[in-house]
Motif scaffolding. Structure first.
Motif, mmCIF file in Angstrom:
data_model
loop_
_atom_site.group_PDB
_atom_site.id
_atom_site.type_symbol
_atom_site.label_atom_id
_atom_site.label_comp_id
_atom_site.label_asym_id
_atom_site.label_seq_id
_atom_site.Cartn_x
_atom_site.Cartn_y
_atom_site.Cartn_z
ATOM 1 N N ASP A 24 0.794 -1.229 0.136
ATOM 2 C CA ASP A 24 0.308 0.022 0.149
ATOM 3 C C ASP A 24 0.622 1.167 -0.297
ATOM 4 O OD1 ASP A 24 -2.116 1.761 0.252
ATOM 5 O OD2 ASP A 24 -3.353 0.793 1.803
ATOM 6 N N LEU A 25 -0.052 2.304 -0.055
ATOM 7 C CA LEU A 25 1.002 3.822 -0.084
ATOM 8 C C LEU A 25 1.317 3.993 1.102
ATOM 9 C CD1 LEU A 25 -1.216 6.164 -1.988
ATOM 10 C CD2 LEU A 25 0.903 5.250 -1.889
ATOM 11 N N ALA A 26 2.943 4.419 1.790
ATOM 12 C CA ALA A 26 2.496 4.755 2.969
ATOM 13 C C ALA A 26 2.713 5.597 3.808
ATOM 14 C CB ALA A 26 4.362 4.273 3.199
ATOM 15 N N ILE A 27 1.647 5.895 3.834
ATOM 16 C CA ILE A 27 0.630 7.230 4.215
ATOM 17 C C ILE A 27 0.302 6.904 5.511
ATOM 18 C CG2 ILE A 27 -0.416 9.456 3.721
ATOM 19 C CD1 ILE A 27 0.137 8.740 0.528
ATOM 20 N N TYR A 28 0.728 8.245 6.581
ATOM 21 C CA TYR A 28 0.603 7.724 7.975
ATOM 22 C C TYR A 28 -1.398 7.682 7.978
ATOM 23 C CZ TYR A 28 -0.435 7.596 13.192
ATOM 24 O OH TYR A 28 -0.964 7.372 14.370
ATOM 25 N N GLY A 29 -1.437 7.056 8.829
ATOM 26 C CA GLY A 29 -3.875 7.149 9.233
ATOM 27 C C GLY A 29 -4.083 6.533 8.484
ATOM 28 N N ARG A 30 -4.421 5.741 7.764
ATOM 29 C CA ARG A 30 -4.666 5.180 6.781
ATOM 30 C C ARG A 30 -6.090 5.020 6.727
ATOM 31 N NH1 ARG A 30 -0.990 1.547 6.610
ATOM 32 N NH2 ARG A 30 -0.103 2.424 4.438
ATOM 33 N N GLN A 31 -6.451 4.595 8.225
ATOM 34 C CA GLN A 31 -8.097 4.165 9.005
ATOM 35 C C GLN A 31 -8.614 5.931 9.374
ATOM 36 O OE1 GLN A 31 -9.434 1.224 8.982
ATOM 37 N NE2 GLN A 31 -7.561 0.169 7.844
ATOM 38 N N THR A 32 -8.020 6.435 9.802
ATOM 39 C CA THR A 32 -8.703 7.304 10.752
ATOM 40 C C THR A 32 -8.427 8.861 10.155
ATOM 41 O OG1 THR A 32 -6.996 7.483 12.015
ATOM 42 C CG2 THR A 32 -8.363 6.090 12.852
ATOM 43 N N ARG A 33 -7.642 9.025 9.102
ATOM 44 C CA ARG A 33 -7.233 10.735 8.756
ATOM 45 C C ARG A 33 -7.650 10.449 7.947
ATOM 46 N NH1 ARG A 33 -0.685 12.321 10.328
ATOM 47 N NH2 ARG A 33 -1.487 12.814 12.485
ATOM 48 N N PRO A 34 -8.599 11.901 7.143
ATOM 49 C CA PRO A 34 -8.759 12.094 5.884
ATOM 50 C C PRO A 34 -7.435 12.003 4.835
ATOM 51 C CG PRO A 34 -9.898 13.865 7.420
ATOM 52 C CD PRO A 34 -8.674 13.254 8.461
ATOM 53 N N ILE A 35 -7.867 11.882 3.727
ATOM 54 C CA ILE A 35 -6.772 11.897 3.257
ATOM 55 C C ILE A 35 -5.874 12.435 2.673
ATOM 56 C CG2 ILE A 35 -7.895 12.234 0.921
ATOM 57 C CD1 ILE A 35 -4.628 9.996 1.212
ATOM 58 N N PHE A 36 -6.886 13.711 2.680
ATOM 59 C CA PHE A 36 -6.107 15.370 1.999
ATOM 60 C C PHE A 36 -4.796 15.624 3.537
ATOM 61 C CE2 PHE A 36 -9.647 16.580 4.791
ATOM 62 C CZ PHE A 36 -9.164 18.302 5.121
ATOM 63 N N VAL A 37 -5.952 15.173 4.885
ATOM 64 C CA VAL A 37 -5.095 15.281 6.334
ATOM 65 C C VAL A 37 -3.784 14.767 5.883
ATOM 66 C CG1 VAL A 37 -4.376 16.107 9.009
ATOM 67 C CG2 VAL A 37 -6.625 16.442 7.749
ATOM 68 N N ALA A 38 -3.894 13.370 5.964
ATOM 69 C CA ALA A 38 -2.913 12.812 6.214
ATOM 70 C C ALA A 38 -1.726 13.012 4.560
ATOM 71 C CB ALA A 38 -3.647 10.829 5.742
ATOM 72 N N LEU A 39 -2.459 13.302 4.032
ATOM 73 C CA LEU A 39 -0.772 13.908 2.857
ATOM 74 C C LEU A 39 0.197 14.907 3.322
ATOM 75 C CD1 LEU A 39 -3.253 13.509 -0.770
ATOM 76 C CD2 LEU A 39 -1.182 12.494 0.042
ATOM 77 N N SER A 40 -0.782 15.822 4.184
ATOM 78 C CA SER A 40 0.014 16.783 3.874
ATOM 79 C C SER A 40 1.234 16.688 4.991
ATOM 80 C CB SER A 40 -0.978 17.981 5.106
ATOM 81 O OG SER A 40 -1.272 17.812 6.330
ATOM 82 N N TYR A 41 0.967 15.677 6.026
ATOM 83 C CA TYR A 41 1.786 14.947 6.591
ATOM 84 C C TYR A 41 3.156 14.239 6.445
ATOM 85 C CZ TYR A 41 -1.024 16.957 10.835
ATOM 86 O OH TYR A 41 -1.317 18.239 11.184
ATOM 87 N N PHE A 42 3.108 14.288 4.936
ATOM 88 C CA PHE A 42 3.441 13.032 4.335
ATOM 89 C C PHE A 42 5.069 13.662 4.297
ATOM 90 C CE2 PHE A 42 5.616 11.600 -0.049
ATOM 91 C CZ PHE A 42 5.524 10.312 0.328
#
Length: 466
Positions: free
Chosen positions: A190-208
């Motif tokens: 999968d993509l190695a982006i934290y917050g897979r289950q709980t973070r909105p994708i746009f929020v998770a991307l901002s911390y990537f």
């Protein structure tokens, strides 16, 4: 699983016998996710064996203050790198289950009965092949408790043992496969982006990512990127998380992140870019979707949040099955943890506290708890120069003299072959301290007044390497 490690199997047989013959048992375990989970595995095992026991969570600097008071004392995720001569008495029985480099030779004579299980004695690298929780699981496995294997997976993720390669290797992989066969864990690329289950994708991307990108810490840019890629950020009124994206959407996002990162890094790093963006993820199938416990990375963060704020027993209870009040309390602690981190991040950024040197950058974090200085260092890296490791200092506190040192760096520097855990150990020793850890995340304890000398030596040691 351990057929090729006969000498290690013999050590576990000795440990099995030691536990079987003991009735009054004390567990000392480390305060991070690996340590808390390791202790939870041992406590679950002893509950099932109907063995009277208690558990205490300690930092490494507390070991010198301990005394042997129980029939059997077990150390998990610590002990191998510490002098145990004061603790081991002629009448004591001690079991060490650790994965850090040991300071004793195998079967080195000590007072009392000491059984030390450490993968390094068997040519197994404890930095990435097995965690402290993995070692305790292998002991629980000798009693037939294979259903605890999922906690071995959680320990490895919490200890970032999969971060360099993007997957489990060695004994970690064997433990993972047992969990998969027991239908406890699902592993998928999968993509190695934290917050897979709980973070909105746009929020998770901002911390990537370790490398500054146009989307870094910028949610508006993340929404624009998703729109450009025709990836809806919402499903009706509900924000979508990474787990909601289709394979095709993830593929488009992967390709765009590769393009963006490849433009930002020196050419020699471009071949490593896909490793920064993707890797194996692990889901605990017994947990509900969108729960913070479903994804191994998020679960490990929740355990760490409890440990970093001295509520280890909350994490212990959840790990042992509490999905009621314990889980509610864990989620509240995780929220308070995020607020604390945000406040301290703003303090560092607002006062422009990141100071660059030639090969490193550092900040003095006297207002930051020693338990979270490493977390802060990792988060603040995206605001500094990713090409240099960042070091944070703060007093140990809790009545102890000395300075806690934490280092974090981009994985790209590790791909250059620099092992900062080994480096920080050598530099700390030169100033009268001790240290160690992983290639991209490590730390040390040094005497008060030695920070300037430590920084000078560390900066000089990287000459020509950064």
């Amino acid at each position: 699983m351990l057929r090729s490690h006969k000498s290690m199997n013999l050590s576990f047989e000795k440990a099995h016998e030691l536990v079987n013959k003991s009735e009054d048992i004390k567990i000392y375990t480390h305060i991070d996710c690996d340590g808390v989970t390791a202790g939870s595995i041992l406590s679950s095992m002893l509950d099932r064996l109907d063995k009277d026991h208690e558990i205490e969570f300690i930092s490494l600097d507390k070991i010198d203050d301990l005394e042997s008071e129980n029939e059997l004392t077990i150390f998990s995720d610590l002990g191998s790198g510490q002098d145990m001569s004061k603790f081991c008495t002629s009448s004591s029985k001690t079991l060490i289950l650790d994965h850090h480099p040991p300071i004793r030779k195998i079967d080195e004579p000590v007072n009392g009965k000491l059984v030390e299980l450490n993968p390094h004695y068997h040519n197994i690298d404890g930095s990435y092949e097995i965690s402290g929780g993995g070692m305790t699981y292998l002991l629980a496995r000798t009693f037939g408790y294979n259903d605890l294997s999922w906690m071995g997976v959680l320990s490895a993720v919490g200890d970032m043992q999969n971060s360099f390669s993007g997957k489990m290797v060695g004994l970690n992989d064997a433990i993972l496969n047992e969990s998969i066969q027991s239908n406890l864990v699902e592993s998928k690329y999968d993509l190695a982006i934290y917050g897979r289950q709980t973070r909105p994708i746009f929020v998770a991307l901002s911390y990537f990512g370790d490398v500054n990108l146009p989307i870094t810490n910028n949610k508006t840019e993340c929404l624009l990127l998703l729109n450009k890629l025709d990836i809806p950020s919402k499903n009706g009124r509900k924000h979508r998380s990474l787990c909601d994206l289709s394979v095709d959407e993830k593929s488009r996002l992967f390709s765009e992140l590769v393009r963006m990162l490849s433009r930002e890094v020196p050419s020699r790093y471009v071949k490593y870019v896909p490793k920064l963006i993707s890797g194996d993820s692990y889901e605990f199938l017994m947990e509900e979707k969108y729960s913070p416990l479903r994804d191994a990375s998020e679960f490990s963060t929740a355990v760490n949040a409890c440990g970093r704020h001295n509520h280890h027993n909350v994490a212990l209870n959840v790990l042992k099955g509490d999905r009621g009040a314990g889980l509610d309390e864990m989620e509240q602690l995780a929220l308070e943890h995020r607020r604390y981190l945000a406040k301290k991040m703003e303090w560092i950024r607002g006062d422009d506290r990141i100071i660059p040197l030639k090969n490193i950058q550092y900040f003095e974090g006297s207002e930051i708890k020693s338990e979270v200085i490493g977390t802060i260092a990792g988060m603040i890296l995206s605001y500094g120069d990713w090409k240099k490791p960042i070091i944070g200092f703060t007093p140990i506190g809790d009545g102890k003299e000395g300075i806690k040192v934490s280092l974090r760096c981009s994985r790209l520097l590790a791909y250059d072959g620099i092992h900062f855990g080994n480096l920080i150990r050598r530099v700390a020793k030169k100033v009268g301290g001790s240290g160690g850890g992983h290639s991209v995340a490590c730390g040390a304890y040094i005497p008060e007044g030695s920070t300037d000398k430590f920084l000078t030596l560390f900066d000089e040691s990287l000459k020509g390497m950064i």
